[in-house]
Design a protein around this motif. Structure first.
Motif, PDB file in Angstrom:
ATOM      1  N   GLY A 117      -4.853  -3.490 -58.045  1.00  0.00           N
ATOM      2  CA  GLY A 117      -4.077  -4.082 -56.955  1.00  0.00           C
ATOM      3  C   GLY A 117      -4.758  -4.033 -55.604  1.00  0.00           C
ATOM      4  O   GLY A 117      -4.247  -4.541 -54.624  1.00  0.00           O
ATOM      5  N   LYS A 118      -5.924  -3.402 -55.545  1.00  0.00           N
ATOM      6  CA  LYS A 118      -6.623  -3.276 -54.263  1.00  0.00           C
ATOM      7  C   LYS A 118      -7.838  -4.205 -54.198  1.00  0.00           C
ATOM      8  O   LYS A 118      -8.469  -4.477 -55.207  1.00  0.00           O
ATOM      9  CB  LYS A 118      -7.114  -1.832 -54.070  1.00  0.00           C
ATOM     10  CG  LYS A 118      -6.014  -0.818 -53.847  1.00  0.00           C
ATOM     11  CD  LYS A 118      -6.631   0.546 -53.515  1.00  0.00           C
ATOM     12  CE  LYS A 118      -5.588   1.562 -53.109  1.00  0.00           C
ATOM     13  NZ  LYS A 118      -4.706   1.989 -54.200  1.00  0.00           N
ATOM     14  N   ILE A 119      -8.128  -4.650 -53.004  1.00  0.00           N
ATOM     15  CA  ILE A 119      -9.328  -5.454 -52.771  1.00  0.00           C
ATOM     16  C   ILE A 119     -10.238  -4.675 -51.836  1.00  0.00           C
ATOM     17  O   ILE A 119      -9.821  -4.226 -50.778  1.00  0.00           O
ATOM     18  CB  ILE A 119      -8.989  -6.815 -52.110  1.00  0.00           C
ATOM     19  CG1 ILE A 119      -7.995  -7.605 -52.955  1.00  0.00           C
ATOM     20  CG2 ILE A 119     -10.264  -7.629 -51.886  1.00  0.00           C
ATOM     21  CD1 ILE A 119      -7.404  -8.815 -52.241  1.00  0.00           C
ATOM     22  N   ARG A 120     -11.477  -4.505 -52.255  1.00  0.00           N
ATOM     23  CA  ARG A 120     -12.483  -3.864 -51.402  1.00  0.00           C
ATOM     24  C   ARG A 120     -13.027  -4.970 -50.510  1.00  0.00           C
ATOM     25  O   ARG A 120     -13.723  -5.869 -50.991  1.00  0.00           O
ATOM     26  CB  ARG A 120     -13.579  -3.270 -52.291  1.00  0.00           C
ATOM     27  CG  ARG A 120     -14.618  -2.487 -51.524  1.00  0.00           C
ATOM     28  CD  ARG A 120     -14.289  -0.998 -51.548  1.00  0.00           C
ATOM     29  NE  ARG A 120     -15.371  -0.225 -50.920  1.00  0.00           N
ATOM     30  CZ  ARG A 120     -15.216   0.468 -49.811  1.00  0.00           C
ATOM     31  NH1 ARG A 120     -14.059   0.478 -49.171  1.00  0.00           N
ATOM     32  NH2 ARG A 120     -16.216   1.167 -49.313  1.00  0.00           N
ATOM     33  N   GLY A 121     -12.692  -4.913 -49.238  1.00  0.00           N
ATOM     34  CA  GLY A 121     -13.073  -5.999 -48.342  1.00  0.00           C
ATOM     35  C   GLY A 121     -14.210  -5.631 -47.419  1.00  0.00           C
ATOM     36  O   GLY A 121     -14.575  -4.462 -47.282  1.00  0.00           O
ATOM     37  N   THR A 122     -14.775  -6.647 -46.799  1.00  0.00           N
ATOM     38  CA  THR A 122     -15.784  -6.422 -45.768  1.00  0.00           C
ATOM     39  C   THR A 122     -15.354  -7.182 -44.523  1.00  0.00           C
ATOM     40  O   THR A 122     -14.556  -8.117 -44.586  1.00  0.00           O
ATOM     41  CB  THR A 122     -17.187  -6.911 -46.194  1.00  0.00           C
ATOM     42  OG1 THR A 122     -17.116  -8.310 -46.489  1.00  0.00           O
ATOM     43  CG2 THR A 122     -17.687  -6.153 -47.416  1.00  0.00           C
ATOM     44  N   ALA A 123     -15.899  -6.761 -43.394  1.00  0.00           N
ATOM     45  CA  ALA A 123     -15.592  -7.442 -42.138  1.00  0.00           C
ATOM     46  C   ALA A 123     -16.858  -7.478 -41.305  1.00  0.00           C
ATOM     47  O   ALA A 123     -17.751  -6.643 -41.463  1.00  0.00           O
ATOM     48  CB  ALA A 123     -14.483  -6.706 -41.382  1.00  0.00           C
ATOM     49  N   PHE A 124     -16.927  -8.457 -40.428  1.00  0.00           N
ATOM     50  CA  PHE A 124     -18.041  -8.571 -39.502  1.00  0.00           C
ATOM     51  C   PHE A 124     -17.471  -9.010 -38.166  1.00  0.00           C
ATOM     52  O   PHE A 124     -16.693  -9.956 -38.102  1.00  0.00           O
ATOM     53  CB  PHE A 124     -19.064  -9.589 -40.013  1.00  0.00           C
ATOM     54  CG  PHE A 124     -20.293  -9.669 -39.142  1.00  0.00           C
ATOM     55  CD1 PHE A 124     -21.237  -8.660 -39.162  1.00  0.00           C
ATOM     56  CD2 PHE A 124     -20.503 -10.757 -38.311  1.00  0.00           C
ATOM     57  CE1 PHE A 124     -22.375  -8.727 -38.357  1.00  0.00           C
ATOM     58  CE2 PHE A 124     -21.640 -10.834 -37.504  1.00  0.00           C
ATOM     59  CZ  PHE A 124     -22.569  -9.816 -37.536  1.00  0.00           C
TER      60      PHE A 124
END
Length: 120
Positions: A39-46
């Motif tokens: 149920g989790k998403i490993r996200g990235t951000a910039f």
């Protein structure tokens, strides 16, 4: 209800006092395209300087949980957006998707608004 529309790349278009031009110039974005695990998403951000990463969970009743925000540790001249984003992002507790827009908000009503990168 599973929201498959969340797993996209989202460009930040409205946040705090930053102008849209500043956000575009910094290529401000979060990326939620990774596969969901438990149920989790490993996200990235910039936000213009460092690669940031986090865990996110988008639950029913529009509840969101963001945790484990971290980043690479480069120093850049323009860190205001990144610093403010890092301070605010984990506090976001709700999400709403309307068309091509994703809005995250915290318990105090502060918001971050994103537009899907692939909307056109």
């Amino acid at each position: 209800m599973e929201n498959q529309h969340i797993q996209r790349q989202w460009m930040l278009v409205s946040f705090d006092q930053f102008s849209k031009d500043q956000l575009v110039k910094n290529k401000a974005e979060i990326n939620l395209t990774a596969e969901k695990k438990d149920g989790k998403i490993r996200g990235t951000a910039f936000m213009g300087c460092n690669r940031m990463f986090f865990n996110s969970e988008f639950k029913s009743k529009n509840k969101a949980e963001i945790s484990g925000v971290g980043s690479t540790l480069m120093a850049c001249q323009e860190m205001d957006l990144e610093t403010k984003f890092a301070q605010s992002f984990e506090k976001m507790t709700r999400y709403q998707i309307e068309g091509h827009f994703l809005t995250l908000s915290d318990d105090k009503g502060n918001q971050m608004k994103f537009i899907a990168a692939d909307w056109d």
